[in-house]
Design a protein around this motif. Structure first.
Motif, PDB file in Angstrom:
ATOM      1  N   PHE A 158       0.807  -1.204   0.000  1.00  0.00           N
ATOM      2  CA  PHE A 158       0.000   0.000   0.000  1.00  0.00           C
ATOM      3  C   PHE A 158       0.847   1.265   0.000  1.00  0.00           C
ATOM      4  O   PHE A 158       0.452   2.274   0.563  1.00  0.00           O
ATOM      5  CB  PHE A 158      -0.951  -0.013   1.202  1.00  0.00           C
ATOM      6  N   SER A 159       2.021   1.224  -0.607  1.00  0.00           N
ATOM      7  CA  SER A 159       2.832   2.422  -0.751  1.00  0.00           C
ATOM      8  C   SER A 159       2.071   3.432  -1.614  1.00  0.00           C
ATOM      9  O   SER A 159       1.210   3.076  -2.420  1.00  0.00           O
ATOM     10  CB  SER A 159       4.171   2.083  -1.405  1.00  0.00           C
ATOM     11  N   SER A 160       2.398   4.691  -1.447  1.00  0.00           N
ATOM     12  CA  SER A 160       1.661   5.735  -2.158  1.00  0.00           C
ATOM     13  C   SER A 160       1.792   5.596  -3.673  1.00  0.00           C
ATOM     14  O   SER A 160       0.837   5.850  -4.411  1.00  0.00           O
ATOM     15  CB  SER A 160       2.147   7.115  -1.705  1.00  0.00           C
ATOM     16  N   VAL A 161       2.962   5.184  -4.149  1.00  0.00           N
ATOM     17  CA  VAL A 161       3.134   5.055  -5.587  1.00  0.00           C
ATOM     18  C   VAL A 161       2.278   3.919  -6.137  1.00  0.00           C
ATOM     19  O   VAL A 161       1.705   4.025  -7.228  1.00  0.00           O
ATOM     20  CB  VAL A 161       4.633   4.861  -5.938  1.00  0.00           C
ATOM     21  N   PHE A 162       2.142   2.844  -5.370  1.00  0.00           N
ATOM     22  CA  PHE A 162       1.283   1.738  -5.792  1.00  0.00           C
ATOM     23  C   PHE A 162      -0.177   2.174  -5.845  1.00  0.00           C
ATOM     24  O   PHE A 162      -0.914   1.855  -6.786  1.00  0.00           O
ATOM     25  CB  PHE A 162       1.454   0.548  -4.847  1.00  0.00           C
ATOM     26  N   ILE A 163      -0.635   2.918  -4.833  1.00  0.00           N
ATOM     27  CA  ILE A 163      -2.022   3.375  -4.800  1.00  0.00           C
ATOM     28  C   ILE A 163      -2.304   4.340  -5.946  1.00  0.00           C
ATOM     29  O   ILE A 163      -3.373   4.285  -6.578  1.00  0.00           O
ATOM     30  CB  ILE A 163      -2.337   4.030  -3.438  1.00  0.00           C
ATOM     31  N   LEU A 164      -1.367   5.223  -6.252  1.00  0.00           N
ATOM     32  CA  LEU A 164      -1.546   6.115  -7.391  1.00  0.00           C
ATOM     33  C   LEU A 164      -1.737   5.320  -8.687  1.00  0.00           C
ATOM     34  O   LEU A 164      -2.602   5.638  -9.510  1.00  0.00           O
ATOM     35  CB  LEU A 164      -0.335   7.044  -7.523  1.00  0.00           C
ATOM     36  N   PHE A 165      -0.906   4.303  -8.852  1.00  0.00           N
ATOM     37  CA  PHE A 165      -1.006   3.464 -10.044  1.00  0.00           C
ATOM     38  C   PHE A 165      -2.351   2.740 -10.081  1.00  0.00           C
ATOM     39  O   PHE A 165      -2.987   2.630 -11.148  1.00  0.00           O
ATOM     40  CB  PHE A 165       0.155   2.468 -10.047  1.00  0.00           C
ATOM     41  N   ALA A 166      -2.817   2.262  -8.926  1.00  0.00           N
ATOM     42  CA  ALA A 166      -4.096   1.562  -8.866  1.00  0.00           C
ATOM     43  C   ALA A 166      -5.269   2.492  -9.177  1.00  0.00           C
ATOM     44  O   ALA A 166      -6.231   2.095  -9.854  1.00  0.00           O
ATOM     45  CB  ALA A 166      -4.277   0.927  -7.487  1.00  0.00           C
ATOM     46  N   VAL A 167      -5.213   3.727  -8.699  1.00  0.00           N
ATOM     47  CA  VAL A 167      -6.287   4.686  -9.007  1.00  0.00           C
ATOM     48  C   VAL A 167      -6.299   5.003 -10.505  1.00  0.00           C
ATOM     49  O   VAL A 167      -7.369   5.126 -11.123  1.00  0.00           O
ATOM     50  CB  VAL A 167      -6.124   5.967  -8.174  1.00  0.00           C
ATOM     51  N   ALA A 168      -5.126   5.122 -11.100  1.00  0.00           N
ATOM     52  CA  ALA A 168      -5.062   5.308 -12.553  1.00  0.00           C
ATOM     53  C   ALA A 168      -5.707   4.129 -13.266  1.00  0.00           C
ATOM     54  O   ALA A 168      -6.429   4.300 -14.262  1.00  0.00           O
ATOM     55  CB  ALA A 168      -3.610   5.475 -13.004  1.00  0.00           C
ATOM     56  N   ALA A 169      -5.480   2.913 -12.740  1.00  0.00           N
ATOM     57  CA  ALA A 169      -6.087   1.717 -13.333  1.00  0.00           C
ATOM     58  C   ALA A 169      -7.614   1.763 -13.222  1.00  0.00           C
ATOM     59  O   ALA A 169      -8.323   1.336 -14.141  1.00  0.00           O
ATOM     60  CB  ALA A 169      -5.545   0.465 -12.648  1.00  0.00           C
TER      61      ALA A 169
END
Length: 444
Positions: free
Chosen positions: A255-266
């Protein structure tokens, strides 16, 4: 107890770190053999799933469904395929039984799809049964996908994950092309939708046979393979894309911030990528394309998906994750073309849809693997897929409700993809502040 790094047959399963310097070819053949093995299973399974997929819209329409219901069913199916991975990904990580989930998921698909043959024969229950089986097929994908992707990421890493996922996806898409060709031939010969679904029993049995054979040769990746993949002291695999947290000296988590950003883009790009069931409904209901032609168009889309997957995978390894910036651009063009009133524009839209699908299902997963440590990848794929699934459900409702208001639909999708593009830019900047190259940088 098996020795670390050895499979069920005692054959060495070598990590990238175990390969002596200056000998990049050691164990390359067995590793590629495993990638190809998984690809052949996916080829046979996609003959089943994607052979039926272009017929989902026409089948539901034949059973009395409206455009809105088709959009909701196909959207719910994709949402189940993606969202339920949030359950099955962490579950696979906790138990370490990646093969159990992989085999169960494949079994569910190869049972549900051929049963669609009986839906026109059960009267008023046919529509409900068809909807349940279409969703059941995608639930099977949710059960197997995180676990199977963990297995694939483990064997593909030494050869380059971008290329490994691309080769696997290309074989997968070969099945997605052959399946529609098979059902189209049956439709031309018989004119019967039940017969077209029933013939898919043959690749169903083939898929399970190959899977059982492969299971005996590749072990579940456990703590030993996690250590090998992470390297000494939990360091990332060579060439892995460092997250912002890692670059700052903090340990990365799922749940790192970069992972969450990528998931929201998805989530945003999935909300804009229409399910093919809506496109096939449009083809048969408003463009007057014969049902037997729809699988051929879908096969063409799968050919475009294979090209998209291979091209983006090679570019990912050579130039970096910036290749993913093409995804929202492609998706924004889909409703403009695929829902147009003329067959020529719809064909172009189908090809664009296919290319976007190929990138989403291959190279996107390579970046997830490079952002997350191996012991948490099952969970990561589950969480990531939940965002994609929620987007697919929103997209199904969006396309179904705005089907008759095309300009509004086009504008809404364009806005979603603009937001996705911005988030991807931020993600890539934070994942690699130096704007360096992709996961293959420094590989020999």
């Amino acid at each position: 107890m098996e020795r670390p790094g050895h499979g069920r047959t005692g054959r060495l399963q070598e990590s990238p770190q175990a390969r002596p310097a200056g000998e990049p070819g050691i164990r390359r053949r067995p590793l590629w053999g495993a990638v190809v093995g998984f690809g052949l299973v996916s080829l046979a399974t996609d003959m089943v799933s994607d052979g039926a997929r272009p017929l989902g819209g026409p089948l539901l329409a034949q059973l009395g469904a409206s455009a809105l219901l088709v959009g909701l069913v196909t959207g719910a199916a994709e949402a189940a395929s993606q969202g339920l991975r949030l359950v099955f990904g962490p579950w696979a990580d906790r138990t370490g039984k990646y093969w159990t989930f992989t085999m169960a998921g494949y079994a569910l698909t190869v049972v549900c799809v051929p049963l669609l043959a009986v839906t026109p024969l059960v009267g008023s229950l046919g529509l409900v049964l068809a909807a349940a089986l279409i969703i059941g097929d995608r639930v099977g994908k949710a059960v197997r996908s995180p676990a199977k992707t963990v297995l694939l990421a483990a064997v593909a890493g030494p050869a380059g994950r971008g290329r490994g996922f691309a080769v696997h996806k290309s074989l997968d898409l070969a099945g997605a092309l052959l399946g529609p060709l098979l059902v189209s031939a049956v439709l031309v010969a018989t004119g019967s939708l039940p017969a077209a679904f029933a013939v898919l029993v043959v690749p169903s049995v083939t898929a399970l046979t190959i899977l059982v054979w492969l299971r005996r040769r590749i072990q579940d990746p456990g703590a030993d393979s996690a250590t090998a993949d992470a390297g000494p002291a939990g360091s990332p695999a060579p060439g892995a894309v460092p997250s912002g947290e890692e670059a700052a000296g903090r340990p990365a988590t799922v749940f790192s911030s970069v992972f969450i950003l990528f998931a929201v883009a998805a989530f945003l790009w999935s909300a804009g990528l229409v399910a093919f069931g809506v496109i096939s409904y449009h083809l048969t209901a408003d463009v007057a394309v014969p049902v037997s032609v729809v699988p051929l168009l879908y096969a063409g889309a799968m050919g475009a998906a294979a090209v998209g997957a291979l091209a983006s995978g090679v570019l990912y390894d050579r130039a970096g994750a910036a290749v993913l910036l093409s995804l929202p651009v492609l998706i924004a063009g889909v409703p403009v073309l695929a829902l147009a009133p003329t067959a020529g524009l719809v064909l172009a839209g189908v090809l664009v849809w296919g290319a976007a699908t190929g990138i989403q299902d291959s190279t996107v997963k390579a970046l997830v693997a490079d952002l997350v440590p191996q012991p948490r990848r099952g969970t990561a794929y589950g969480v990531f897929a939940a965002f994609e699934g929620a987007g697919a459900l929103v997209g199904g409702a969006l396309y179904g409700s705005l089907y008759g208001a095309l300009p509004v639909l086009i504008g809404t999708v364009a806005a979603l993809q603009t937001a996705a593009l911005v988030l991807l830019l931020v993600t890539l900047h934070r994942a690699r502040p130096s704007a360096g190259r992709g996961s293959a940088k420094g590989r020999t």
